[in-house]
Design a protein around this motif. Structure first.
Motif, PDB file in Angstrom:
ATOM      1  N   LEU A   1      31.277 -50.116 -12.439  1.00 19.16           N
ATOM      2  CA  LEU A   1      30.852 -51.380 -11.808  1.00 19.16           C
ATOM      3  C   LEU A   1      31.412 -51.927 -12.618  1.00 19.16           C
ATOM      4  N   SER A   2      31.958 -51.648 -14.221  1.00 20.09           N
ATOM      5  CA  SER A   2      31.768 -52.298 -15.497  1.00 20.09           C
ATOM      6  C   SER A   2      33.962 -52.111 -15.354  1.00 20.09           C
ATOM      7  N   ALA A   3      34.511 -51.291 -14.442  1.00 16.76           N
ATOM      8  CA  ALA A   3      35.771 -50.967 -14.547  1.00 16.76           C
ATOM      9  C   ALA A   3      36.140 -52.670 -13.076  1.00 16.76           C
ATOM     10  N   THR A   4      35.481 -52.344 -12.184  1.00 17.95           N
ATOM     11  CA  THR A   4      35.827 -53.428 -11.416  1.00 17.95           C
ATOM     12  C   THR A   4      35.744 -54.573 -11.533  1.00 17.95           C
ATOM     13  N   PHE A   5      34.675 -55.017 -12.238  1.00 20.57           N
ATOM     14  CA  PHE A   5      34.091 -56.365 -13.391  1.00 20.57           C
ATOM     15  C   PHE A   5      34.457 -56.903 -14.310  1.00 20.57           C
ATOM     16  N   ALA A   6      35.422 -56.106 -15.404  1.00 19.84           N
ATOM     17  CA  ALA A   6      35.449 -56.007 -16.474  1.00 19.84           C
ATOM     18  C   ALA A   6      36.626 -57.183 -16.781  1.00 19.84           C
ATOM     19  N   ASN A   7      37.564 -57.814 -15.753  1.00 21.02           N
ATOM     20  CA  ASN A   7      38.403 -59.068 -15.257  1.00 21.02           C
ATOM     21  C   ASN A   7      37.984 -60.006 -14.639  1.00 21.02           C
ATOM     22  N   ALA A   8      36.936 -59.514 -13.799  1.00 15.46           N
ATOM     23  CA  ALA A   8      35.981 -60.804 -12.678  1.00 15.46           C
ATOM     24  C   ALA A   8      35.631 -62.513 -13.877  1.00 15.46           C
ATOM     25  N   ALA A   9      36.426 -63.216 -12.882  1.00 17.81           N
ATOM     26  CA  ALA A   9      35.817 -64.399 -13.087  1.00 17.81           C
ATOM     27  C   ALA A   9      34.217 -64.613 -13.273  1.00 17.81           C
ATOM     28  N   LYS A  10      34.182 -63.883 -11.930  1.00 11.89           N
ATOM     29  CA  LYS A  10      32.180 -64.215 -12.871  1.00 11.89           C
ATOM     30  C   LYS A  10      31.192 -62.593 -12.701  1.00 11.89           C
ATOM     31  N   PRO A  11      30.784 -62.349 -13.778  1.00 16.18           N
ATOM     32  CA  PRO A  11      30.342 -60.511 -14.138  1.00 16.18           C
ATOM     33  C   PRO A  11      29.308 -60.586 -12.921  1.00 16.18           C
ATOM     34  N   LEU A  12      29.443 -59.507 -12.752  1.00 15.12           N
ATOM     35  CA  LEU A  12      28.083 -58.516 -11.870  1.00 15.12           C
ATOM     36  C   LEU A  12      26.740 -58.293 -12.693  1.00 15.12           C
ATOM     37  N   ARG A  13      25.595 -58.494 -12.188  1.00 21.76           N
ATOM     38  CA  ARG A  13      24.002 -58.660 -11.904  1.00 21.76           C
ATOM     39  C   ARG A  13      24.241 -57.050 -11.999  1.00 21.76           C
ATOM     40  N   VAL A  14      23.262 -56.722 -12.715  1.00 21.31           N
ATOM     41  CA  VAL A  14      22.867 -54.814 -12.959  1.00 21.31           C
ATOM     42  C   VAL A  14      21.678 -54.827 -13.041  1.00 21.31           C
ATOM     43  N   LEU A  15      20.744 -54.507 -12.091  1.00 21.46           N
ATOM     44  CA  LEU A  15      19.667 -53.592 -12.523  1.00 21.46           C
ATOM     45  C   LEU A  15      19.028 -52.347 -12.713  1.00 21.46           C
ATOM     46  N   VAL A  16      18.700 -52.341 -13.778  1.00 18.35           N
ATOM     47  CA  VAL A  16      18.282 -50.018 -14.318  1.00 18.35           C
ATOM     48  C   VAL A  16      17.621 -49.574 -13.053  1.00 18.35           C
ATOM     49  N   GLU A  17      17.770 -48.670 -12.013  1.00 20.52           N
ATOM     50  CA  GLU A  17      16.819 -48.547 -10.899  1.00 20.52           C
ATOM     51  C   GLU A  17      16.286 -46.937 -11.795  1.00 20.52           C
ATOM     52  N   CYS A  18      14.231 -47.602 -11.790  1.00 23.86           N
ATOM     53  CA  CYS A  18      13.297 -46.578 -12.106  1.00 23.86           C
ATOM     54  C   CYS A  18      12.926 -45.807 -11.528  1.00 23.86           C
ATOM     55  N   ASP A  19      12.825 -44.523 -11.905  1.00 19.96           N
ATOM     56  CA  ASP A  19      11.839 -43.600 -10.844  1.00 19.96           C
ATOM     57  C   ASP A  19      10.053 -43.630 -11.315  1.00 19.96           C
ATOM     58  N   THR A  20       9.738 -44.239 -10.908  1.00 22.61           N
ATOM     59  CA  THR A  20       8.673 -45.188 -11.298  1.00 22.61           C
ATOM     60  C   THR A  20       7.654 -43.691 -10.784  1.00 22.61           C
ATOM     61  N   GLY A  21       7.628 -42.226 -10.208  1.00 25.61           N
ATOM     62  CA  GLY A  21       7.018 -42.258  -8.791  1.00 25.61           C
ATOM     63  C   GLY A  21       6.994 -41.471  -7.170  1.00 25.61           C
ATOM     64  N   MET A  22       8.415 -42.303  -7.127  1.00 25.43           N
ATOM     65  CA  MET A  22       8.743 -41.330  -6.161  1.00 25.43           C
ATOM     66  C   MET A  22       9.763 -40.263  -5.584  1.00 25.43           C
ATOM     67  N   GLY A  23      10.009 -39.807  -6.978  1.00 23.96           N
ATOM     68  CA  GLY A  23      10.994 -38.888  -7.139  1.00 23.96           C
ATOM     69  C   GLY A  23      12.244 -38.731  -6.407  1.00 23.96           C
ATOM     70  N   ARG A  24      12.865 -39.953  -6.459  1.00 20.33           N
ATOM     71  CA  ARG A  24      14.343 -40.097  -6.306  1.00 20.33           C
ATOM     72  C   ARG A  24      15.102 -40.240  -6.497  1.00 20.33           C
ATOM     73  N   CYS A  25      15.886 -41.483  -6.422  1.00 17.22           N
ATOM     74  CA  CYS A  25      17.044 -41.483  -7.827  1.00 17.22           C
ATOM     75  C   CYS A  25      16.284 -42.964  -8.860  1.00 17.22           C
ATOM     76  N   GLY A  26      16.535 -42.825 -10.148  1.00 14.86           N
ATOM     77  CA  GLY A  26      16.286 -43.415 -11.113  1.00 14.86           C
ATOM     78  C   GLY A  26      15.965 -42.423 -11.854  1.00 14.86           C
TER      79      GLY A  26
END
Lengths: 353, 353
Positions: A117-142
């Motif tokens: 993501l950073s490599a793609t948006f490093a020079n972008a006029a508008k930064p990208l908003r990124v949230l951290v995915e959390c595995d709070t019990g589902m056992g999938r990503c996070g």
């Protein structure tokens, strides 16, 4: 009951009155707790329902694929959350184009994803908003712990072109307390690290009516609630009278006293069982059991039915899982007050990437 | 192995060399037994493969939906079998139009279906060919005994606008002897009734290599054999080296040591288990288990893998059931010798009616 004789089968019927009631019920609940909703459009894949949810008060929408985001942006939706690790040059370029024209945020759960993501948006006029995915019990990503959430948040905050925007989870159904505790701990750890989360996004229809108990959450992302389905009824999220999506099928064979075969199989109802017995609820024959599906045949056991359907009879079936049904039909039939209103394309169907 | 870096995921790859080998192997087998093949196009839904099978010696094709028949007729296929009870004014009108332009036959297993067909074709210039569907053990559609097959054959033969053309079954997998005995008894009963069956159509890939043991059959309708899949390998119909359809997916998350998440979920691999554990076979990681699917996530257990895939790595997966995967993708990628040859639309995808 109207028999929808003019609609050839198999077909999907969407009851607009129930859609409206389901949207309004959830928004009223959320408003009463001051909890913003960000509905997931995967269930319906229709711009009109995304827009209607926003009209009723939703703060934006959730999508699961770039292709879904593109369809919704084209339709005029301006605030889109795509909770997925976006990887690869082609997808990153599409994400960049989307970020240029709408408010969008994505998730990451690894430094590999953040680096791309950073490599793609490093020079972008508008930064990208990124949230951290959390595995709070589902056992999938996070990320696997609140401490790991802080580490990745710091990594995002330090990455050129990116803005750390908060936390996201898709929790395990029924584990409200554990989910709430995980998110509260992560929230506090971020505050302690001087990197407070602007957004903490919780999700799911199964525990929609307990969303306010997850006190750290700043928004909730329900999806299936708009249509409901047999799995949501099994979890007491709604009743069969709330189910807005039904599959209309025709009985094509009655080989013997207790067997009926319908023209809706796994290509219409899908093989999803979601842990239940049978593949759907037949409104007019609640004691019938859809015991198996071939691609183009549904197998029904009528043993427990006092009345039994005849060949040619049309049946309305509440599927186990409405979202996957929406992905199988190019068009759906919008109905109201028992009458066909309009047949519309499922604009975001089949957006696999 | 080529990594197909230029193909965004999830995507379907079709190995043309394996398709050709699978088609040729089956045709050679059938020729050696003097048994005509009538392949089912539901597996691939691509006119080019239907035509190629005919070039190699198939007597025609099988479809499961009027919409599939229309696509194949438009593409120039001239001999089509639609083994289904066609009911309702709209479908009957479409069948009439098809019968006017190609050689087509359908099935019936009830007088209700026959009455509808006869009412439609009574005044047609060209009569409709109708076979009796027989339940020889599958427990789906079909008359329940050879005696009932004779009764319905007589009913068809007496119906204006229809020609009784024979018998059809989709047998239960593995029940070759019972299927053969049923069909032989029905054949003999029809001869005794002075109404011999011109065609006795048997089907299925699971028992393809034993098709010649069903001596009453005059043709065989295999479907999955063109692509093979994990279920066919489990039945020893072919090996993983024969599997022509794979789903290409990217590892998007490695939340912990033994878990990988890929971007192919039930919208790509489908929830079909066909009685097996897991949702596909990962070519490069044969000891990995795809333990569960969300719509857009595949959950992989790497516990038994010595090597483990990295985030961003692309995996080729043999799905449990190739036919249902073909219905989920608008386009597939044709490959040969490890290289992308062409990306083509799945012309008969989503033909639900």
């Amino acid at each position: 009951m109207t028999d929808f004789a003019a609609i050839d089968t198999p077909a999907v019927l969407i009851d607009l009155d129930r859609v409206e009631a389901n949207l309004a019920r959830a928004q009223t609940y959320a408003d009463s707790h001051g909890l913003p909703l960000r509905p997931h459009i995967k269930t319906h894949k229709l711009p009109r329902f995304a827009k209607r949810a926003v009209e009723l008060g939703a703060v934006g929408i959730t999508v699961q694929k770039l292709g879904e985001a593109e369809v919704m942006a084209d339709a005029g939706i301006t605030d889109i959350f795509l909770p997925y690790n976006i990887l690869g040059a082609e997808k990153l370029a599409r994400l960049h184009a989307l970020n240029d024209r709408v408010t969008i945020a994505v998730t990451a759960d690894s430094t590999t994803t953040v680096d791309g993501l950073s490599a793609t948006f490093a020079n972008a006029a508008k930064p990208l908003r990124v949230l951290v995915e959390c595995d709070t019990g589902m056992g999938r990503c996070g990320v696997q712990s609140p401490a790991d959430a802080v580490l990745l948040a710091q990594y995002i905050a330090a990455a050129p072109g990116l803005v750390f925007d908060g936390l996201m989870t898709y929790p395990a159904a029924g584990q409200v307390e554990a989910n709430a505790a995980w998110l509260a701990a992560a929230r506090d750890a971020l505050i302690a690290a001087n990197l407070p989360a602007r957004v903490i996004s919780n999700g799911g229809s199964p525990d929609l009516w307990r969303a306010h108990e997850v006190t750290a959450a700043t928004e909730h992302r329900p999806g299936t609630y708009i249509y409901m389905d047999r799995s949501q009824v099994a979890r007491n999220v709604g009743t069969f009278d709330d189910c807005a999506l039904t599959v209309l099928a025709t009985v094509v064979s009655r080989p013997n006293e207790n067997r009926a075969i319908i023209d809706a199989g796994s290509k219409s109802l899908t093989s999803d069982t979601l842990g239940m017995v049978g593949f759907g609820y037949i409104e007019a024959y609640p004691d019938a059991v859809i015991t198996g599906l071939s691609e183009e045949h549904g197998h029904i056991d009528l043993t427990n039915c006092a009345q039994k359907p005849a060949i040619g009879e049309k049946l309305r079936i509440v599927p186990n899982h409405a979202c996957v049904v929406s992905n199988l039909f190019d068009e759906v039939n919008l109905i109201s007050d028992g009458k066909l209103v309009e047949r519309v394309p499922v604009a975001a169907r089949g957006r696999v990437d």
